[in-house]
Design a protein around this motif. Structure first.
Motif, short mmCIF file in Angstrom:
data_model
loop_
_atom_site.label_atom_id
_atom_site.label_comp_id
_atom_site.label_asym_id
_atom_site.label_seq_id
_atom_site.Cartn_x
_atom_site.Cartn_y
_atom_site.Cartn_z
N TYR A 165 0.79 -1.22 -0.09
CA TYR A 165 -0.09 0.11 -0.03
C TYR A 165 0.91 1.26 0.10
O TYR A 165 0.66 2.19 -0.59
N PHE A 166 1.85 1.40 0.83
CA PHE A 166 2.87 2.55 0.79
C PHE A 166 3.52 2.61 -0.45
O PHE A 166 3.58 3.72 -1.08
N SER A 167 4.17 1.46 -1.22
CA SER A 167 4.50 1.75 -2.44
C SER A 167 3.77 2.20 -3.60
O SER A 167 4.14 3.10 -4.38
N LEU A 168 2.34 1.62 -3.41
CA LEU A 168 1.44 2.17 -4.59
C LEU A 168 1.11 3.58 -4.52
O LEU A 168 1.39 4.29 -5.67
N LYS A 169 1.43 4.16 -3.54
CA LYS A 169 1.16 5.79 -3.39
C LYS A 169 2.40 6.27 -4.08
O LYS A 169 2.22 7.77 -4.45
N GLN B 245 4.22 9.81 -8.16
CA GLN B 245 5.46 10.71 -8.72
C GLN B 245 5.96 10.62 -9.70
O GLN B 245 6.97 11.35 -10.22
N VAL B 246 5.71 9.36 -10.52
CA VAL B 246 6.25 9.16 -11.76
C VAL B 246 5.33 8.72 -12.82
O VAL B 246 5.21 7.68 -13.34
N PRO B 247 4.30 9.89 -13.04
CA PRO B 247 3.21 9.49 -13.86
C PRO B 247 3.54 9.23 -15.44
O PRO B 247 2.52 8.51 -16.05
N ASP B 248 4.51 9.62 -15.72
CA ASP B 248 4.97 9.61 -17.17
C ASP B 248 5.35 7.95 -17.61
O ASP B 248 5.85 7.80 -18.49
N CYS B 249 5.80 7.30 -16.48
CA CYS B 249 6.43 5.79 -16.82
C CYS B 249 5.58 5.04 -17.17
O CYS B 249 4.23 4.88 -16.61
N LYS B 250 5.46 4.18 -18.47
CA LYS B 250 4.54 3.38 -19.04
C LYS B 250 3.92 2.22 -17.97
O LYS B 250 2.98 1.79 -17.81
N ARG B 251 5.22 1.63 -17.53
CA ARG B 251 5.11 0.34 -16.79
C ARG B 251 5.56 0.66 -15.23
O ARG B 251 6.59 1.47 -15.13
N LYS B 252 4.63 0.17 -14.43
CA LYS B 252 5.05 0.47 -12.84
C LYS B 252 4.98 -0.87 -12.22
O LYS B 252 4.34 -1.73 -12.29
N ARG C 97 3.73 -16.82 -4.23
CA ARG C 97 3.06 -17.16 -5.53
C ARG C 97 1.48 -17.06 -5.24
O ARG C 97 0.72 -16.57 -6.00
N GLY C 98 1.10 -17.54 -3.75
CA GLY C 98 -0.38 -17.30 -3.63
C GLY C 98 -0.72 -16.26 -3.19
O GLY C 98 -2.18 -15.89 -3.37
N ALA C 99 -0.13 -15.28 -2.62
CA ALA C 99 -0.67 -14.00 -1.99
C ALA C 99 -0.20 -12.77 -2.54
O ALA C 99 -0.73 -11.69 -2.17
N VAL C 100 1.17 -12.81 -3.05
CA VAL C 100 1.85 -11.51 -3.06
C VAL C 100 2.03 -11.01 -4.62
O VAL C 100 1.38 -9.96 -4.86
N ILE C 101 2.51 -11.73 -5.52
CA ILE C 101 2.62 -11.49 -6.94
C ILE C 101 1.17 -11.27 -7.75
O ILE C 101 0.37 -11.94 -7.38
N THR C 102 1.20 -10.14 -8.54
CA THR C 102 0.04 -10.17 -9.41
C THR C 102 0.02 -11.02 -10.42
O THR C 102 0.94 -11.99 -10.66
N ARG C 103 -1.32 -11.11 -10.96
CA ARG C 103 -1.56 -12.26 -12.18
C ARG C 103 -0.45 -11.99 -13.45
O ARG C 103 -0.19 -13.20 -14.09
N ASP C 104 0.09 -10.91 -13.50
CA ASP C 104 1.24 -10.55 -14.56
C ASP C 104 2.60 -10.63 -13.98
O ASP C 104 3.62 -10.19 -14.51
N GLY C 105 2.66 -11.02 -12.59
CA GLY C 105 3.86 -11.02 -12.06
C GLY C 105 4.57 -12.32 -11.91
O GLY C 105 4.07 -13.45 -12.37
N PHE C 106 5.78 -12.36 -11.31
CA PHE C 106 6.50 -13.54 -11.10
C PHE C 106 7.20 -13.55 -9.73
O PHE C 106 7.70 -12.51 -9.26
N VAL C 107 7.73 -14.74 -9.41
CA VAL C 107 8.50 -14.88 -7.96
C VAL C 107 9.87 -15.67 -8.49
O VAL C 107 9.69 -16.55 -9.18
N MET C 108 10.99 -15.23 -7.97
CA MET C 108 12.27 -15.81 -8.09
C MET C 108 12.62 -16.29 -6.65
O MET C 108 12.48 -15.69 -5.61
N GLN D 165 -4.88 -0.90 -9.94
CA GLN D 165 -4.04 0.30 -10.29
C GLN D 165 -3.05 0.14 -11.52
O GLN D 165 -2.44 1.04 -12.15
N GLY D 166 -3.06 -1.13 -11.95
CA GLY D 166 -2.21 -1.52 -13.10
C GLY D 166 -0.69 -1.54 -12.74
O GLY D 166 0.24 -1.44 -13.73
N VAL D 167 -0.52 -1.80 -11.55
CA VAL D 167 0.75 -2.11 -11.13
C VAL D 167 0.93 -3.79 -10.98
O VAL D 167 0.50 -4.20 -10.44
N THR D 168 2.35 -4.06 -11.53
CA THR D 168 2.94 -5.37 -11.41
C THR D 168 3.44 -5.51 -10.19
O THR D 168 4.42 -4.53 -9.81
#
Length: 209
Positions: A111-115, A119-126, A173-184, A152-155
């Motif tokens: 939640y903190f990070s999403l806010k 500050q970087v509205p011009d960046c295409k991917r977040k 995998r089960g709780a943190v990463i988004t559907r378009d994300g990955f974990v290493m 919010q369209g954030v990966t």
């Protein structure tokens, strides 16, 4: 050591990459230093430097632990040259630890990070990178925070630091990463630098192909 110099590129920001570091009670001083040195070392890798510059990335670093324990350690930094990356690497290596003796609340870190992306509205991917070596013992429901990121369209991608088994990886995998994300998975804190290097390259290669 930086072994090549790439010219500045004048295109707009492609990727805003927010690196978040777990500094909760499970991370001892040595493990904290491994993480900061690992981040600094990853930012000195020639392949990482090239990927960052090609993307004209904006990079920030957040340290997090408990419910009310989140701090911007390195604010958004626009990176367009190898010298910019070298300076960022040095800042990461000298970064003091923000919190000690605190619990683990990844939802609040998200939640903190999403806010911060306002500050970087011009960046295409977040992208939010969440690194951690434990499951929550404080804060709110992580899946709700993940859902807020997706809305919010954030990966969200992750590095799971394991000492034994794959419990943290499975939690990510089960709780943190988004559907378009990955974990290493880094099997130990010592593997963090190499895992982070591979993750940054994978994240940015999805933009530059």
């Amino acid at each position: 050591m930086i072994c090549a110099i790439w010219p500045a590129i004048t295109s707009a920001c492609d990727t805003a990459l927010l690196l978040t570091i777990d500094v909760s009670n499970s991370v001892d001083p040595g493990e904290y230093r491994v993480q900061t040195d690992g981040l600094a070392d990853a930012l000195q890798d020639a392949e990482v430097i090239e990927a960052i510059i090609q993307n004209q990335a904006a990079i920030a670093v957040v340290q997090w632990s408990g419910f009310d324990r989140q701090e911007v350690s390195i604010p958004w930094t626009r990176v367009s040259t190898a010298a910019d990356v070298a300076a960022l690497s040095q800042r990461a290596r000298l970064m003091p630890r923000a919190f000690v003796l605190s619990d683990t609340a990844p939802a609040e870190a998200i939640y903190f990070s999403l806010k911060l992306f306002s500050q970087v509205p011009d960046c295409k991917r977040k992208i939010i990178d969440v690194s951690g070596d434990g499951t929550p013992n404080g804060g709110s429901e992580v899946r709700n925070a993940r859902r807020a990121a997706e809305q919010q369209g954030v990966t969200i991608n992750g590095i799971a630091i394991e000492s034994m088994g794959l419990a943290i990886t499975n939690f990510f995998r089960g709780a943190v990463i988004t559907r378009d994300g990955f974990v290493m998975t880094a099997r130990t804190h010592r593997e963090y630098a190499q895992t982070l290097r591979r993750k940054i390259i994978r994240e940015l290669s999805r933009v530059v192909g």
